[in-house]
Design a protein around this motif. Structure first.
Motif, short mmCIF file in Angstrom:
data_model
loop_
_atom_site.label_atom_id
_atom_site.label_comp_id
_atom_site.label_asym_id
_atom_site.label_seq_id
_atom_site.Cartn_x
_atom_site.Cartn_y
_atom_site.Cartn_z
N ARG A 81 0.78 -0.79 -0.12
CA ARG A 81 0.32 0.02 -0.06
C ARG A 81 0.93 1.92 -0.38
O ARG A 81 2.29 1.17 0.04
CB ARG A 81 -0.61 -0.23 1.08
N GLY A 113 2.76 4.57 0.91
CA GLY A 113 2.92 5.41 2.39
C GLY A 113 2.25 6.63 2.38
O GLY A 113 1.52 7.19 1.37
N ARG A 114 1.88 6.80 3.96
CA ARG A 114 1.50 8.01 4.15
C ARG A 114 2.22 9.20 4.37
O ARG A 114 3.72 8.65 5.45
CB ARG A 114 0.37 8.15 4.94
N ASP A 171 -3.80 5.26 8.06
CA ASP A 171 -4.24 4.40 6.25
C ASP A 171 -5.23 3.87 5.93
O ASP A 171 -6.30 3.62 7.03
CB ASP A 171 -3.25 2.70 6.12
#
Length: 235
Positions: A209, A211-212, A218
């Motif tokens: 997924r 990343g932030r 998330d």
């Protein structure tokens, strides 16, 4: 999941559209009203549509009330010129703030603390400090629906910062820190590749997924908050 458009209202369809077409480039558009008031707006329904002459398009919806035309469209319609400034990480928060619906008599450069720089060929100012600005003249407007229009503009002048203009006439894209749009969030262009990639790398990235950068959990999305609007503006 098969979803028939005819079963959706406009907001539901918009959510699916902006979550399916990505990453979207952001044109940070500067315009000036007939009275000389400067406006800024981030437009992610934006793309190149021609090369000879160079042309761009902007798809513009009405304000959050679903009726009132946005200042960006009114200014382009009335003055027939605009500037598309590249969205980059250092000015990302200022860019986001220009998505708010200011009154038409508010100078948005001043409101969000962005400096102006005179354009070379058109009346509206460009944004000081951005690496690339495209000065445009209106070519045509195509109505799509009530209050929704596609604007086509011919690029009449490229303003490119010296440090990102390379020998041979190309742009150093790896130095730009360009910012794009993912649904109602932003994304930073911070890696590049050509194909083919190693099978080992593809296997390692499979199912990973995004990343932030903002510390939010998330799966977070502004779409799930009261600040989001299907007009593309921020409340």
């Amino acid at each position: 999941m098969i979803i028939d458009f005819s079963t959706l209202d406009s907001t539901s369809a918009y959510k699916l559209l902006i979550g399916s077409i990505l990453p979207r480039p952001i044109g940070w558009v500067s315009t000036q009203s007939s009275n000389g008031v400067a406006n800024l707006a981030p437009i992610s329904f934006f793309t190149a549509v021609g090369r000879k002459p160079p042309m761009v398009s902007l798809s513009l919806q009405p304000r959050a009330d679903g009726v009132t035309l946005k200042d960006t469209f009114v200014n382009i319609r009335d003055t027939e010129v605009f500037v598309v400034n590249l969205a980059t990480l250092p000015l990302a928060h200022a860019l986001h703030r220009t998505a708010f619906e200011f009154a038409s008599d508010v100078d948005e450069f001043t409101a969000v603390g962005v400096e102006k720089e005179a354009s070379a060929a058109v009346r509206p100012p460009r944004i000081k400090g951005v690496p690339i600005s495209l000065e445009c003249r209106l070519d045509r407007i195509i109505p799509i629906a009530v209050g929704e229009n596609v604007v086509f503009g011919q690029v009449v002048c490229f303003n490119i910062r010296d440090d990102v203009y390379l020998e041979g006439g190309r742009i150093d894209t790896g130095a730009l820190q360009a910012v794009g749009r993912l649904a109602a969030e932003y994304t930073l262009v911070h890696n590049t590749f050509t194909t083919p990639l190693a099978e080992e790398l593809l296997a390692a990235l499979d199912g990973q997924r995004a990343g932030r950068l903002d510390g939010k959990p998330d799966g977070y999305s502004p779409i799930d908050t009261k600040e989001w609007s299907a007009s593309g503006s921020t409340r």
